[in-house]
Scaffold this active site. Structure first.
Site, PDB file in Angstrom:
ATOM      1  N   CYS A  14       0.837  -1.209   0.000  1.00 49.42           N
ATOM      2  CA  CYS A  14       0.000   0.000   0.000  1.00 49.42           C
ATOM      3  C   CYS A  14       0.874   1.262   0.000  1.00 49.42           C
ATOM      4  CB  CYS A  14      -0.975  -0.030   1.168  1.00 49.42           C
ATOM      5  SG  CYS A  14      -2.353   1.131   1.014  1.00 49.42           S
ATOM      6  N   GLU A  55      -1.779  -9.061   4.196  1.00 49.00           N
ATOM      7  CA  GLU A  55      -1.793  -9.381   5.626  1.00 49.00           C
ATOM      8  C   GLU A  55      -3.128  -9.096   6.301  1.00 49.00           C
ATOM      9  OE1 GLU A  55      -0.660  -4.987   5.728  1.00 49.00           O
ATOM     10  OE2 GLU A  55      -0.718  -6.654   4.308  1.00 49.00           O
ATOM     11  N   HIS A 110      -3.499  -5.345   0.641  1.00 50.99           N
ATOM     12  CA  HIS A 110      -2.903  -5.803   1.895  1.00 50.99           C
ATOM     13  C   HIS A 110      -3.040  -7.322   2.017  1.00 50.99           C
ATOM     14  CE1 HIS A 110      -2.241  -1.956   4.109  1.00 50.99           C
ATOM     15  NE2 HIS A 110      -3.185  -1.519   3.291  1.00 50.99           N
TER      16      HIS A 110
END
Length: 270
Positions: A120, A210, A208
């Site tokens: 990002c 994660e 993202h």
């Protein structure tokens, strides 16, 4: 003879915020995902540098080698951030892009810096450093779990035609780097540059990997609350935000697939 643990430098480019509870901060989530997908020995060590707090490693440390002549750091992982990657006045952001300039452009056999992953803000800061246009997205906020159509490069990297990633961003990269070897790997309806790749050197994600689906949904609601009462010029209506939340139930974030490719980059096989 002693053997040093191989390290991954995590550049934390934000500060903690309760909206990501109970999953921890960006570093916690990144380490969890990497640990779930690694096929490396357990002695890989994560070393966090709080870039937002002006905690920077030296270039000498990042390029250092062990007694066998192998790099001490096998990779650099740059987190997301609430801040603007293209900011021209904030000291730590300017200093960070200067460091990136060295890591990206002085990276040769005489300065063998480790490969870099940008998430990002990290993706955008890298692109800005490479001369790309980075700014607010005229199409507005992109959030939820987003289908990303993969081009030929992306299909080669990920072994599929579409990737789904959690996204929470208002800024985008508008163009790919002109320097040889850097390639965009995919696009979505709202963002045509979803990630950059350079063989053995770089892999970035606008999304993202994660973020579990729940965090993606919370990111949409956080943005909805922020937009209330603001002039959005018809962009990001409640109906659009509702659809983003619905997509966190419709699609599954392909974070583990993305993370497996991060490990391949760090292993110099991607």
């Amino acid at each position: 003879m002693t053997t040093s643990h191989k390290k991954i430098a995590i550049f934390y480019t934000d500060h903690d915020d309760e909206w990501t509870d109970p999953y921890g901060n960006f570093v916690d989530m990144a380490q969890k995902l990497l640990n779930e997908t690694k096929d490396h020995p357990s002695d890989v060590e994560y070393k966090m540098f709080h870039i937002y707090n002006n905690e920077f490693p030296t270039l000498e440390e990042l390029g250092s080698v062990d007694e066998m002549g192998d790099s001490n750091y096998i990779g650099i992982f740059i987190t997301g951030s609430r801040y603007d990657s293209f900011d021209q006045t904030t000291e730590w952001i300017i200093k960070f892009r200067t460091m990136l300039d060295h890591l990206l452009n002085d990276n040769d056999e005489n300065n063998p810096y480790p490969p870099i992953v940008g998430i990002c803000f990290g993706h955008q800061a890298i692109a800005k450093t490479l001369g790309c246009n980075v700014d607010r997205n005229p199409l507005g906020f992109e959030g939820g779990v987003v289908p990303i159509d993969l081009n030929e490069t992306g299909q080669t990297i990920f072994g599929t035609t579409q990737l789904h990633l959690s996204e929470v961003h208002n800024d985008i990269v508008f163009d790919a780097p002109k320097e040889k070897g850097y390639m965009n790997w995919g696009s979505s309806d709202k963002c045509k540059i979803q990630g950059l790749y350079k063989e053995h050197k770089l892999l970035t994600f606008q999304g993202h990997p994660e973020f579990v689906n729940e965090i993606a949904a919370k990111g949409v609601e956080k943005t909805r609350a922020k937009l209330k009462g603001s002039d959005t010029k018809g962009i990001n209506t409640d109906a659009q935000l509702d659809e983003m939340v619905a997509n966190t139930k419709k699609y599954q974030n392909d974070g583990k697939l993305a993370s497996s490719k991060i490990w391949q980059l760090f292993s110099q096989i991607l």
